[in-house]
Design an enzyme around this catalytic site. Structure first.
Site, PDB file in Angstrom:
ATOM      1  N   GLY A 156       7.884   3.866   8.212  1.00  0.00           N
ATOM      2  CA  GLY A 156       7.445   3.839   6.998  1.00  0.00           C
ATOM      3  C   GLY A 156       6.592   2.687   6.860  1.00  0.00           C
ATOM      4  CB  CYS A 335      11.930   2.900 -12.206  1.00  0.00           C
ATOM      5  SG  CYS A 335      11.538   4.830 -11.550  1.00  0.00           S
TER       6      CYS A 335
END
Length: 364
Positions: A156, A335
């Site tokens: 990733g 967030c």
């Protein structure tokens, strides 16, 4: 809704920065009927606002009001969908790349640091976003004890910030895998001349030996049904004397469900792991050598991204509309509030195949 928010110290149509100001009277019904999805979508539609969204969410999540409005039939169906189906299988794994990471490299250049690092920075001795991200990347390299000539896998890899940093500063060779075509193309061009290779492929396809492995901000997309497969891939690719560093956002309750709004608009099929799920998935494959939680630093990282996003908006508005702007400022500040309220964490876990002889010591 007024009574619920009062428990969090938030007023409806109040005058404090974190108070919710209604632009339409049907917002309470929408929120109580659809929960997180209704709250986020009504904000995107311009039906309510708050001067400081980050502070609004710090208070709301700190008072656990999200649990109060997550009891509808719709949320139950959302919960069952994530519990029963493998939403992160090989076919669906590409969806998040197309929906989120392929928004455009120019877009992320305006929001992120100069290395294009889309994960939590380390702010202990940093005074800017660039410094915080460089400190985080260097900390990963030191935790892995990288040495010149070693070969490192980045599962990733994003735009390649870790691989570029590790190749330049520590003299290692890197291979990175990503499901984002934009990231792979951008990173390969940026790392030209370095021993760095980008592969557009699913992590499950990797099967070759590496001295060390890092996965920075990707495990959140793996899904609980695939945790074990992820660690099995890491184990088969890691040489016996190597180290594996997992950097991931984490949740404190194993059976909590991904936020419906984030799932629909930001990270399709995202699924935060709990520490128990990580330990269970790594069982008999790795020794957990070190766990480091610096989740509070994600608050500052997200607010830095939001500041850059707002500053860049006059230019970005030529390509994106006002609803997109409200979606992104909601995402970043909600967030930030969640991390500030300590409802989500950021873990760096160092693992070894058989245990480091004499014990692992985290570099200071």
């Amino acid at each position: 809704m007024t009574e619920l928010l009062a428990r969090a110290g938030v007023r409806v149509n109040g005058d404090r920065p974190w108070d919710l100001v209604l632009k339409r009277d049907d917002v309470p019904e929408r929120v109580l009927a659809y929960g997180s999805l209704g709250l986020g979508e009504s904000y995107m539609d311009g039906h309510w606002t708050a001067e400081r969204l980050d502070e609004f969410f710090t208070r709301v999540l700190g008072a656990q009001l999200d649990r109060e409005v997550a009891r509808s039939v719709r949320f139950a169906l959302h919960f069952l969908r994530h519990r029963l189906f493998n939403l992160q299988n090989g076919r669906r794994a590409w969806q998040v790349g197309e929906a989120h990471y392929d928004l455009g490299n120019a877009f992320y250049e305006r929001i992120l640091d100069r290395r294009m690092t889309y994960t939590c920075g380390y702010w202990e001795n940093a005074s800017s976003l660039d410094e915080a991200q460089a400190a985080k990347l260097d900390m990963i390299c030191r935790k892995l004890d990288l040495r010149p000539g070693q070969r490192v896998l980045d599962i990733g890899c994003g735009w390649g910030s870790f691989m570029q940093f590790a190749a330049e500063r520590y003299g290692v060779e890197c291979v990175g895998v990503t499901v984002s075509r934009s990231q792979a193309a951008y990173g390969q061009a940026r790392c030209k001349g370095l021993p760095v290779e980008f592969r557009l492929m699913d992590y499950r396809e990797v099967d070759e030996p590496f001295d060390h492995i890092a996965s920075v901000g990707m495990f959140e997309h793996v899904g609980h049904k695939n945790h074990r497969s992820f660690f099995e891939v890491a184990r088969r690719c890691l040489k016996d004397g190597g180290l594996f560093l997992l950097h991931t956002i984490g949740k404190t309750r194993r059976h909590s469900t991904p936020d419906p709004w984030l799932d629909r608009y930001i990270f399709p099929n995202g699924d935060l792991p709990s520490m128990g799920q990580i330990a269970e998935a790594a069982e008999d494959l790795f020794v957990m050598e070190d766990v480091h939680n610096f989740g509070a630093d994600y608050d500052r990282t997200l607010m830095a991204w939001n500041e850059r996003f707002q500053a860049a908006w006059p230019e970005l508005s030529r390509e994106f509309d006002e609803r997109f702007k409200r979606m992104w400022e909601y995402y970043l500040q909600a967030c930030a509030g969640a991390f500030r309220a300590r409802k989500v964490q950021l873990w760096q876990v160092v693992l070894s195949p058989e245990g480091v002889p004499g014990g692992y010591r985290r570099p200071l």
